[in-house]
Design a protein around this motif. Structure first.
Motif, PDB file in Angstrom:
ATOM      1  N   VAL B 131       0.902  -1.232   0.081  1.00  0.00           N
ATOM      2  CA  VAL B 131       0.012   0.079   0.094  1.00  0.00           C
ATOM      3  C   VAL B 131       0.737   1.305   0.004  1.00  0.00           C
ATOM      4  CG1 VAL B 131      -1.717   1.233   1.415  1.00  0.00           C
ATOM      5  CG2 VAL B 131      -1.682  -1.136   1.045  1.00  0.00           C
ATOM      6  N   ALA B 135       0.797   4.080  -2.708  1.00  0.00           N
ATOM      7  CA  ALA B 135       0.237   5.174  -2.445  1.00  0.00           C
ATOM      8  C   ALA B 135       1.430   6.500  -2.784  1.00  0.00           C
ATOM      9  CB  ALA B 135       0.206   5.195  -1.113  1.00  0.00           C
ATOM     10  N   CYS B 150       2.150  10.169   1.840  1.00  0.00           N
ATOM     11  CA  CYS B 150       1.245   9.154   1.334  1.00  0.00           C
ATOM     12  C   CYS B 150       1.929   7.831   1.679  1.00  0.00           C
ATOM     13  CB  CYS B 150       0.996   9.185  -0.109  1.00  0.00           C
ATOM     14  SG  CYS B 150      -0.068  10.863  -0.405  1.00  0.00           S
ATOM     15  N   GLY B 154       0.415   5.010   4.130  1.00  0.00           N
ATOM     16  CA  GLY B 154       0.071   3.644   3.570  1.00  0.00           C
ATOM     17  C   GLY B 154       0.731   2.639   4.679  1.00  0.00           C
ATOM     18  N   HIS B 157      -1.081   2.409   7.791  1.00  0.00           N
ATOM     19  CA  HIS B 157      -2.591   2.465   7.949  1.00  0.00           C
ATOM     20  C   HIS B 157      -3.164   1.191   8.612  1.00  0.00           C
ATOM     21  CE1 HIS B 157      -2.528  -0.720   4.538  1.00  0.00           C
ATOM     22  NE2 HIS B 157      -3.710  -0.625   4.706  1.00  0.00           N
ATOM     23  N   CYS B 220     -10.207   4.149   6.474  1.00  0.00           N
ATOM     24  CA  CYS B 220      -9.487   3.646   5.159  1.00  0.00           C
ATOM     25  C   CYS B 220     -10.842   2.933   4.529  1.00  0.00           C
ATOM     26  CB  CYS B 220      -8.559   2.453   5.215  1.00  0.00           C
ATOM     27  SG  CYS B 220      -7.009   3.131   4.973  1.00  0.00           S
ATOM     28  N   VAL B 235      -4.642   6.617  -0.145  1.00  0.00           N
ATOM     29  CA  VAL B 235      -4.121   5.343   0.781  1.00  0.00           C
ATOM     30  C   VAL B 235      -5.175   4.446   0.716  1.00  0.00           C
ATOM     31  CG1 VAL B 235      -3.851   4.508   3.089  1.00  0.00           C
ATOM     32  CG2 VAL B 235      -2.819   6.501   2.319  1.00  0.00           C
ATOM     33  N   ASN B 239      -4.949   0.810  -0.985  1.00  0.00           N
ATOM     34  CA  ASN B 239      -5.275  -0.378  -0.482  1.00  0.00           C
ATOM     35  C   ASN B 239      -6.178  -1.311  -1.137  1.00  0.00           C
ATOM     36  OD1 ASN B 239      -5.561  -1.909   2.068  1.00  0.00           O
ATOM     37  ND2 ASN B 239      -7.146  -0.760   2.831  1.00  0.00           N
TER      38      ASN B 239
END
Lengths: 383, 290
Positions: B131, B135, B150, B154, B157, B220, B235, B239
């Motif tokens: 991710v 991202a 980012c 990611g 997260h 998310c 993100v 994901n």
């Protein structure tokens, strides 16, 4: 003409869609809610449905469910301000082509409609209305092939030091176009605007992961050769950079011969001989001494190809500018002798331009002594 | 004997209540960022940045130093031209160094000698790296959101998951010393899924991470239409893409993933061709980064 049904309770949205897609030649049917949409489909056959989610009387998901339950498989694009995943998940299970979030750009609408109708360059969709012959003349996609409108540039250099750009520029032939940038953002911007043959990326740009940048640039320029620019080192930096995904590596401070070796891998053939009308300009040799035979061999082949093209264009003579060709003992006279022999096969007479030393060298060979020789291009053209 | 479905749900609900209650009352014990890392980040953030001071602080944490040197000596940065930590710090740059320090700390959270914790978070690190890489690249190629932020968002997260897993282990031990491992794995995973975001946000706040990173952890599940091309949406999109490409953390709903990807493409304005190329080399890029 492909027909599209737009189902949306907003007259503004229906108007925008009507205008945007109408310009592409589509026939647009309209409905204010899901119930009207289903009723419309009883009357007309369409190729695509643009479906809003939140509408009075009957919402989009309900209309979609009833549509699919009746066996209607018309492609659907959800066009909505609703972004809840559960709603889209349900729609996907019923079968939708795509999704457009409001507010939207006209280009996105056009691109997704054309893609759904398979009119974006792929095979043309089978028409539901077999009598419509205008399908074959469907308009081109709005985002026409980007590389057809973008500038072609030979080399992009990404280095935070402008002096590096300037230095590399001096080592590359003037016939090669080059653009320099000092940051990752600038590089990505350039990569979206142009088409590059080779991209050179410095490995020491502060706050930049050069491998990540290389991968990002490769997405935008999938055909470009990615070259790492590394500080001179005794280690196998070329091997290391290739393991990271680069195609090649050159080192700083620049070595002219090494740069020329690198350059000839990707540009040699196209730029060693430049043809303008019937004038063949030969680029200088700047590589290592052990490569000079290869240089002359390439020249011979390129000139033969050029004579063939000149003959096809009905030229009966050609001017060869030898000003930058090195002497290297008798290599120049022998090259000229072979070029003259090839030219004669096509019925082309040669005139030569070069330095006095070259004239003297050519006078030593019977085969080349009588060839017309001039000190400048202007003189040769005037003769 | 494993609890029945109804008991499971009650137990999960009770565990959730305890965790969230502790967060709300400030009694949740979160992993503390090591003092060295805290001082390094403070030095980097200082307007009068002093590289010698930073280097001296970094040298107190050998594993972190080794990680920074390895990164600087990779072909992604200066290559083998780097010989000292000072050169490495110069080559990498302050922004990237901050990310490296946080990344190093996060990776430590995903390590555990306990097999139950390991089982619960087994694929989470690889998924997080996937991710993060996506991202970062999507941000760089599309939106203009800061790609480093980012990347971190990611990477972190799902950072609440290993934290919750470790807490469940402690709770298990405390509640029944005579009967270890009595919590069913489904209870573990269900509790983790329901609470990890809140814990992750608490951790990001505790570690004073940038707001974009916290926002990326916070939620998310749904896109934010008010900030279409912001870090959090990127993100979310990354994901979904990572899961579609096989970097999953458990069972997935294919239609749900497709929905997130379809919405995300329009939300962020991502070009199909660009996205396809990005995911094409994902496994290699994850292997390099992870």
């Amino acid at each position: 003409m492909p027909a599209i049904l737009t189902v949306d309770d907003s007259s503004t949205i229906r108007s925008i869609i009507n205008k945007t897609l109408g310009e592409l030649g589509f026939q647009i049917e309209q409905a204010e809610d899901g119930q009207q949409g289903l009723a419309k489909l009883e009357e007309v056959s369409v190729d695509l449905i643009l479906l809003d989610v939140t509408m009075p009387v009957m919402d989009g998901p309900t209309m979609l469910e009833k549509l699919r339950a009746s066996g209607n498989k018309t492609p659907v694009i959800m066009l909505t301000s609703e972004s809840k995943r559960s709603i889209m998940t349900g729609a996907i299970k019923l079968g939708v082509e795509d999704y457009i979030l409001k507010p939207f750009k006209p280009d996105e609408l056009k691109a997704k409609v054309l893609k759904s109708l398979k009119m974006d360059g792929g095979p043309v969709a089978v028409k539901t209305n077999a009598a419509d012959a205008q399908m074959a003349a469907a308009p081109p996609p709005p985002s026409a092939a980007p590389s057809g409108q973008r500038q072609f540039i030979d080399v992009l250099v990404v280095d935070d030091m402008e002096n590096v750009h300037k230095k590399l520029r001096t080592l590359l032939p003037e016939t090669l176009t080059m653009k320099g940038c000092v940051s990752a953002r600038e590089a990505l911007q350039h990569a979206q605007e142009g088409v590059y043959r080779v991209i050179v990326i410095d490995l020491v740009i502060p706050d930049v992961n050069s491998v990540a940048l290389m991968n990002q640039l490769r997405v935008l320029q999938p055909h470009a050769v990615m070259t790492a620019l590394a500080l001179r080192s005794s280690n196998d930096i070329t091997g290391e950079t290739k393991a990271q995904g680069f195609h090649d590596c050159i080192q700083k401070p620049f070595d002219a011969a090494a740069v020329d070796d690198w350059r000839t891998k990707y540009f040699a053939v196209e730029n060693l001989v430049v043809v303008n009308d019937n004038v063949l300009s030969i680029a200088e040799f700047a590589g290592k001494q052990d490569k000079v035979d290869g240089y002359y061999a390439k020249l011979k082949n390129l000139c033969r190809e050029s004579f063939e093209k000149l003959a096809s264009a009905c030229y009966e003579d050609s001017i060869i500018d030898l000003s930058k060709v090195p002497m290297h003992n008798d290599k120049l006279p022998r090259l000229v002798m072979e070029m003259d022999s090839e030219a004669k096969k096509f019925g082309i007479a040669l005139r030569l331009v070069g330095v006095p030393e070259a004239k003297k060298a050519l006078s030593q060979l019977v085969e080349t002594a009588s060839l017309p020789f001039f000190g400048t291009l202007a003189e040769a053209k005037a003769a | 004997m494993a609890p029945n479905l109804g008991d499971n749900e009650k137990l999960v609900g009770e565990l959730n209540r305890i965790v969230l209650g502790r967060i709300a009352s400030g009694r949740l014990v979160l992993p503390v960022m090591p003092e060295v890392a805290q001082k390094c980040l403070a030095t980097i953030r200082d307007a009068k940045f002093n590289q010698s001071k930073l280097t001296a602080e970094l040298e107190r944490e050998p594993l972190l130093t080794a990680s920074i040197l390895k990164t600087a000596m990779s072909a992604a940065h200066a290559g083998s031209g780097v010989k000292t930590l000072d050169q490495a710090v110069s080559a990498i740059g302050q922004q990237k160094l901050k990310s490296l320090i946080v990344e190093f700390m996060a990776r430590e959270l995903f390590r555990s000698s306990n097999p139950r914790v390991q089982a619960a978070v087994k694929n989470v690190w690889q998924h997080s790296v996937a991710v993060a890489v996506l991202a970062r690249d999507i941000a760089a190629l599309t939106s203009g959101a800061p790609s480093d932020a980012c990347y971190l968002a990611g990477l972190l997260h799902d950072v609440g998951k290993p934290v919750i897993a470790a807490m469940l282990l402690e709770a298990e031990k405390m509640l029944s010393k005579d009967k270890p491992n009595w919590l069913d794995i489904t209870i573990w995973t269900s509790t983790i899924e329901k609470t990890h975001r809140t814990v992750g946000v608490a951790l990001a706040t505790e570690w004073k991470l940038p707001e974009e990173v916290t926002a990326g952890i916070r939620d998310c599940s749904e896109y934010d239409t008010a900030n279409r091309t912001g870090c959090a949406n990127i993100v979310r999109f990354a994901n979904a893409l990572a899961k579609r490409e096989g970097f999953t953390t458990g069972p997935v709903d294919a239609a749900d993933i497709d929905a997130m990807i379809m919405i995300g493409r329009s939300m962020i304005g991502a070009d199909d061709v660009v996205i396809d190329r990005l995911v094409a080399g994902l496994a290699d890029r994850v292997a390099q980064a992870g």
